[in-house]
Design a protein around this motif. Structure first.
Motif, PDB file in Angstrom:
ATOM      1  N   ASN A   1       0.822  -1.210   0.000  1.00  0.00           N
ATOM      2  CA  ASN A   1       0.000   0.000   0.000  1.00  0.00           C
ATOM      3  C   ASN A   1       0.859   1.266   0.000  1.00  0.00           C
ATOM      4  OD1 ASN A   1      -2.490  -1.279  -0.075  1.00  0.00           O
ATOM      5  ND2 ASN A   1      -2.597  -1.499   2.149  1.00  0.00           N
ATOM      6  N   ASN A   2       1.961   1.233   0.735  1.00  0.00           N
ATOM      7  CA  ASN A   2       2.857   2.390   0.761  1.00  0.00           C
ATOM      8  C   ASN A   2       3.453   2.649  -0.620  1.00  0.00           C
ATOM      9  OD1 ASN A   2       2.431   2.914   3.460  1.00  0.00           O
ATOM     10  ND2 ASN A   2       4.189   1.696   4.145  1.00  0.00           N
ATOM     11  N   LEU A   3       3.859   1.589  -1.291  1.00  0.00           N
ATOM     12  CA  LEU A   3       4.410   1.742  -2.636  1.00  0.00           C
ATOM     13  C   LEU A   3       3.368   2.294  -3.599  1.00  0.00           C
ATOM     14  CD1 LEU A   3       6.579  -1.495  -3.069  1.00  0.00           C
ATOM     15  CD2 LEU A   3       7.396   0.846  -2.793  1.00  0.00           C
ATOM     16  N   LEU A   4       2.143   1.787  -3.470  1.00  0.00           N
ATOM     17  CA  LEU A   4       1.069   2.267  -4.338  1.00  0.00           C
ATOM     18  C   LEU A   4       0.773   3.743  -4.072  1.00  0.00           C
ATOM     19  CD1 LEU A   4      -1.371  -0.786  -4.158  1.00  0.00           C
ATOM     20  CD2 LEU A   4       0.083  -0.136  -6.084  1.00  0.00           C
ATOM     21  N   ASP A   5       0.762   4.115  -2.805  1.00  0.00           N
ATOM     22  CA  ASP A   5       0.508   5.518  -2.464  1.00  0.00           C
ATOM     23  C   ASP A   5       1.620   6.417  -3.003  1.00  0.00           C
ATOM     24  OD1 ASP A   5      -1.847   4.935  -1.185  1.00  0.00           O
ATOM     25  OD2 ASP A   5      -0.955   4.841   0.827  1.00  0.00           O
ATOM     26  N   GLN A   6       2.850   5.955  -2.912  1.00  0.00           N
ATOM     27  CA  GLN A   6       3.969   6.726  -3.445  1.00  0.00           C
ATOM     28  C   GLN A   6       3.836   6.900  -4.954  1.00  0.00           C
ATOM     29  OE1 GLN A   6       7.648   4.843  -2.228  1.00  0.00           O
ATOM     30  NE2 GLN A   6       7.040   4.844  -0.065  1.00  0.00           N
ATOM     31  N   GLY A   7       3.426   5.814  -5.624  1.00  0.00           N
ATOM     32  CA  GLY A   7       3.242   5.894  -7.074  1.00  0.00           C
ATOM     33  C   GLY A   7       2.143   6.851  -7.460  1.00  0.00           C
ATOM     34  N   LYS A   8       1.007   6.799  -6.740  1.00  0.00           N
ATOM     35  CA  LYS A   8      -0.103   7.718  -7.023  1.00  0.00           C
ATOM     36  C   LYS A   8       0.299   9.164  -6.785  1.00  0.00           C
ATOM     37  CE  LYS A   8      -3.083   5.758  -4.300  1.00  0.00           C
ATOM     38  NZ  LYS A   8      -4.352   5.581  -3.562  1.00  0.00           N
ATOM     39  N   ASP A   9       1.021   9.397  -5.688  1.00  0.00           N
ATOM     40  CA  ASP A   9       1.449  10.756  -5.374  1.00  0.00           C
ATOM     41  C   ASP A   9       2.402  11.301  -6.429  1.00  0.00           C
ATOM     42  OD1 ASP A   9      -0.086  10.656  -3.102  1.00  0.00           O
ATOM     43  OD2 ASP A   9       1.585  10.202  -1.748  1.00  0.00           O
ATOM     44  N   ALA A  10       3.282  10.438  -6.930  1.00  0.00           N
ATOM     45  CA  ALA A  10       4.245  10.882  -7.944  1.00  0.00           C
ATOM     46  C   ALA A  10       3.540  11.259  -9.246  1.00  0.00           C
ATOM     47  CB  ALA A  10       5.281   9.785  -8.207  1.00  0.00           C
ATOM     48  N   VAL A  11       2.599  10.410  -9.686  1.00  0.00           N
ATOM     49  CA  VAL A  11       1.877  10.681 -10.931  1.00  0.00           C
ATOM     50  C   VAL A  11       1.066  11.965 -10.824  1.00  0.00           C
ATOM     51  CG1 VAL A  11       0.041   9.843 -12.459  1.00  0.00           C
ATOM     52  CG2 VAL A  11       1.802   8.269 -11.667  1.00  0.00           C
ATOM     53  N   ALA A  12       0.516  12.219  -9.658  1.00  0.00           N
ATOM     54  CA  ALA A  12      -0.370  13.374  -9.473  1.00  0.00           C
ATOM     55  C   ALA A  12       0.387  14.680  -9.217  1.00  0.00           C
ATOM     56  CB  ALA A  12      -1.326  13.112  -8.316  1.00  0.00           C
ATOM     57  N   ASN A  13       1.701  14.612  -9.040  1.00  0.00           N
ATOM     58  CA  ASN A  13       2.498  15.798  -8.725  1.00  0.00           C
ATOM     59  C   ASN A  13       3.272  16.248  -9.962  1.00  0.00           C
ATOM     60  OD1 ASN A  13       4.208  17.773  -7.763  1.00  0.00           O
ATOM     61  ND2 ASN A  13       5.005  16.560  -6.061  1.00  0.00           N
ATOM     62  N   PRO A  14       2.897  17.369 -10.587  1.00  0.00           N
ATOM     63  CA  PRO A  14       3.587  17.810 -11.808  1.00  0.00           C
ATOM     64  C   PRO A  14       5.038  18.201 -11.585  1.00  0.00           C
ATOM     65  CG  PRO A  14       2.059  19.498 -11.016  1.00  0.00           C
ATOM     66  CD  PRO A  14       1.814  18.276 -10.194  1.00  0.00           C
ATOM     67  N   ASN A  15       5.429  18.392 -10.337  1.00  0.00           N
ATOM     68  CA  ASN A  15       6.838  18.639 -10.040  1.00  0.00           C
ATOM     69  C   ASN A  15       7.632  17.347  -9.968  1.00  0.00           C
ATOM     70  OD1 ASN A  15       6.675  21.518  -9.762  1.00  0.00           O
ATOM     71  ND2 ASN A  15       5.613  21.192  -7.811  1.00  0.00           N
ATOM     72  N   ARG A  16       6.920  16.218  -9.992  1.00  0.00           N
ATOM     73  CA  ARG A  16       7.569  14.905  -9.970  1.00  0.00           C
ATOM     74  C   ARG A  16       7.414  14.165 -11.286  1.00  0.00           C
ATOM     75  NH1 ARG A  16       9.847  12.111  -8.387  1.00  0.00           N
ATOM     76  NH2 ARG A  16       9.043  10.501  -7.035  1.00  0.00           N
ATOM     77  N   MET A  17       6.280  14.340 -11.944  1.00  0.00           N
ATOM     78  CA  MET A  17       6.044  13.635 -13.203  1.00  0.00           C
ATOM     79  C   MET A  17       5.156  14.468 -14.112  1.00  0.00           C
ATOM     80  SD  MET A  17       4.439   9.806 -13.879  1.00  0.00           S
ATOM     81  CE  MET A  17       5.824   9.010 -13.044  1.00  0.00           C
ATOM     82  N   ALA A  18       5.512  14.525 -15.382  1.00  0.00           N
ATOM     83  CA  ALA A  18       4.703  15.273 -16.350  1.00  0.00           C
ATOM     84  C   ALA A  18       4.860  14.653 -17.724  1.00  0.00           C
ATOM     85  CB  ALA A  18       5.116  16.745 -16.386  1.00  0.00           C
ATOM     86  N   ALA A  19       3.837  14.820 -18.540  1.00  0.00           N
ATOM     87  CA  ALA A  19       3.864  14.344 -19.924  1.00  0.00           C
ATOM     88  C   ALA A  19       3.711  15.537 -20.854  1.00  0.00           C
ATOM     89  CB  ALA A  19       2.744  13.342 -20.171  1.00  0.00           C
ATOM     90  N   TYR A  20       4.224  15.377 -22.078  1.00  0.00           N
ATOM     91  CA  TYR A  20       4.048  16.383 -23.119  1.00  0.00           C
ATOM     92  C   TYR A  20       3.545  15.676 -24.371  1.00  0.00           C
ATOM     93  CZ  TYR A  20       6.234  20.051 -20.389  1.00  0.00           C
ATOM     94  OH  TYR A  20       6.490  20.990 -19.418  1.00  0.00           O
ATOM     95  N   LEU A  21       2.616  16.328 -25.057  1.00  0.00           N
ATOM     96  CA  LEU A  21       2.060  15.778 -26.286  1.00  0.00           C
ATOM     97  C   LEU A  21       2.991  16.106 -27.446  1.00  0.00           C
ATOM     98  CD1 LEU A  21      -1.607  17.025 -25.772  1.00  0.00           C
ATOM     99  CD2 LEU A  21      -0.726  14.735 -25.262  1.00  0.00           C
ATOM    100  N   VAL A  22       3.155  15.151 -28.351  1.00  0.00           N
ATOM    101  CA  VAL A  22       3.951  15.361 -29.562  1.00  0.00           C
ATOM    102  C   VAL A  22       3.055  15.075 -30.754  1.00  0.00           C
ATOM    103  CG1 VAL A  22       6.011  14.707 -30.866  1.00  0.00           C
ATOM    104  CG2 VAL A  22       6.063  14.673 -28.360  1.00  0.00           C
ATOM    105  N   THR A  23       3.009  16.007 -31.692  1.00  0.00           N
ATOM    106  CA  THR A  23       2.142  15.833 -32.855  1.00  0.00           C
ATOM    107  C   THR A  23       2.758  16.500 -34.077  1.00  0.00           C
ATOM    108  OG1 THR A  23      -0.127  16.121 -33.681  1.00  0.00           O
ATOM    109  CG2 THR A  23       0.795  17.920 -32.379  1.00  0.00           C
ATOM    110  N   THR A  24       2.192  16.191 -35.214  1.00  0.00           N
ATOM    111  CA  THR A  24       2.497  16.899 -36.451  1.00  0.00           C
ATOM    112  C   THR A  24       1.218  17.619 -36.869  1.00  0.00           C
ATOM    113  OG1 THR A  24       1.845  15.042 -37.867  1.00  0.00           O
ATOM    114  CG2 THR A  24       4.141  15.098 -37.116  1.00  0.00           C
ATOM    115  N   GLY A  25       1.244  18.220 -38.045  1.00  0.00           N
ATOM    116  CA  GLY A  25       0.042  18.888 -38.524  1.00  0.00           C
ATOM    117  C   GLY A  25      -0.986  17.948 -39.111  1.00  0.00           C
ATOM    118  N   ASP A  26      -0.680  16.662 -39.151  1.00  0.00           N
ATOM    119  CA  ASP A  26      -1.610  15.673 -39.691  1.00  0.00           C
ATOM    120  C   ASP A  26      -2.865  15.588 -38.815  1.00  0.00           C
ATOM    121  OD1 ASP A  26      -2.276  13.238 -41.377  1.00  0.00           O
ATOM    122  OD2 ASP A  26      -2.219  12.345 -39.373  1.00  0.00           O
TER     123      ASP A  26
END
Length: 389
Positions: free
Chosen positions: A198-223
């Protein structure tokens, strides 16, 4: 703790190129960077100009690279699994199973990759980890795994304990468990492995939800297809609580079109450049309020123009938050871009609210102030779902 960056988008939009440029940019700023690729696809090594293996290797100052491979990751985890088994089970069973046999199980590669990211993050060796994954729904499900697993643990545990069956068999569980387990059912040491999970799961959830810890960027073309895919992945990322910090328009494909048309007709060149400008305007409008940038074409081994064009990844927190809970107003607001009202479904079960949008499901565990309160209304407007209690 590291900043973990990843990139989402349709295949062929240049996600791997962008990941390498991002890793190089961060390393040039003095950050210790690990570039991690998924699977045995040679694309990352070919574009990078270096063959990556299952162990991190030095590529340049402050810059290391690794290629996740399921067989090696499973083999390294196998001894730990056997130790846990010997600690808690009287009669070990996995000694009859070879680790390689588990590699064929669906989702095993994703689970192992997620665990590898966690371990590299916890090692303290890196300031930033750039993950070049599949960039699609499969990868988002992987990053959403801590939330999904913790939900199942909560729900099934409560369902069992509160059911007539659970109440009936509870007096018989301890003697049966004692015959199988090395630990006493009623003692705290039995709860220890569960608490660790449970601690590991909570750490994982907290990391995903914290933009200072994890973030995604979209990559696209004009298609148009690439644009539609990026927008759908944007909304899906919000469903797992992952912040999308911006959108990157890869002009490489359009630049190649320009080069091909130079030999044919100068007028067509101007027309193509007009299309490039229109594509940037289209991306800016389609993904507002996300910041949108365009990156140039890479020429040979010169990465500097791409590195210079990369966004400031430390600003991801400025993007719209996937979820906001306003306790005084008794409201929960979710940002769900890329979906319309007909694609969003809301259900409530006890202290949790479930939101279904597209191919993703999100379970919101309400804070104590709202827990047990029934949903009084829901409104979907301007890509925001507002739930009132």
């Amino acid at each position: 703790m590291s900043l973990i960056l990843t990139f989402l988008g349709k295949g062929g939009t240049g996600r791997t190129t962008v990941a390498i440029a991002a890793a190089k940019q961060l390393a040039s700023q003095g950050k210790r960077v690990l570039l991690a690729g998924q699977g045995s696809d040679p694309a990352l090594s070919l574009i990078l100009g270096a063959t990556l293996g299952p162990d991190p290797q030095e590529l340049a100052t402050n810059f290391q690279g690794v290629q996740f491979q399921t067989a090696q990751l499973l083999e390294r985890s196998w001894e730990e699994i056997k130790q846990l088994e010997a600690q808690y089970l009287r009669t070990p069973i996995v000694k009859e199973v070879f680790g390689q046999e588990l590699g064929v199980l669906p989702g095993m590669d994703s689970a192992l990759a997620l665990n590898a990211l966690r371990e590299y993050d916890a090692s303290g060796k890196y300031d930033a980890i750039v993950y070049d994954g599949t960039g699609d729904q499969t990868m988002l499900r992987m990053l959403g795994m801590p939330e999904i697993v913790s939900w199942y643990i909560r729900r099934f545990r409560n369902l069992f304990l509160n059911s007539d069956l659970g109440k009936t068999v509870s007096p018989f569980i301890q003697p049966v468990a004692s015959a199988v387990l090395n630990v006493n059912w009623g003692e705290d040491n039995f709860a220890q492995p569960t608490n660790q999970v449970n601690n590991l799961l909570d750490q994982g959830k907290d990391a995903v939800a914290n933009p200072n810890r994890m973030a995604a960027y979209l990559v696209t073309t004009g298609d148009p297809t690439a644009l539609a895919t990026a927008k759908y992945l944007w909304g899906s990322a919000q469903q797992i609580g992952l912040t999308v910090g911006g959108v990157i328009l890869n002009q490489a494909t359009m630049a190649d079109t320009v080069a091909a048309e130079v030999a044919q007709n100068l007028a067509q060149v101007y027309e193509t450049f007009d299309r490039e400008t229109a594509a940037i305007d289209t991306v800016t409008a389609a993904f507002s309020p996300l910041p949108a940038i365009a990156i140039p074409t890479r020429t040979g081994g010169d990465w500097q123009p791409l590195m210079n064009a990369m966004p400031d990844f430390r600003q991801a927190y400025r993007a719209p938050k996937p979820i906001e809970i306003d306790i005084p107003a008794r409201q929960v607001r979710l940002f769900l871009p890329g979906f319309d009202k007909k694609q969003v479904k809301l259900t409530q079960n006890g202290p949790e609210v479930t939101i279904e949008a597209g191919d993703q499901r999100r379970n919101i565990f309400l804070p104590p102030q709202l827990s047990g309160q029934s949903v009084k209304g829901a409104k979907f407007q301007n890509s925001y779902l507002t739930i009132s209690f």
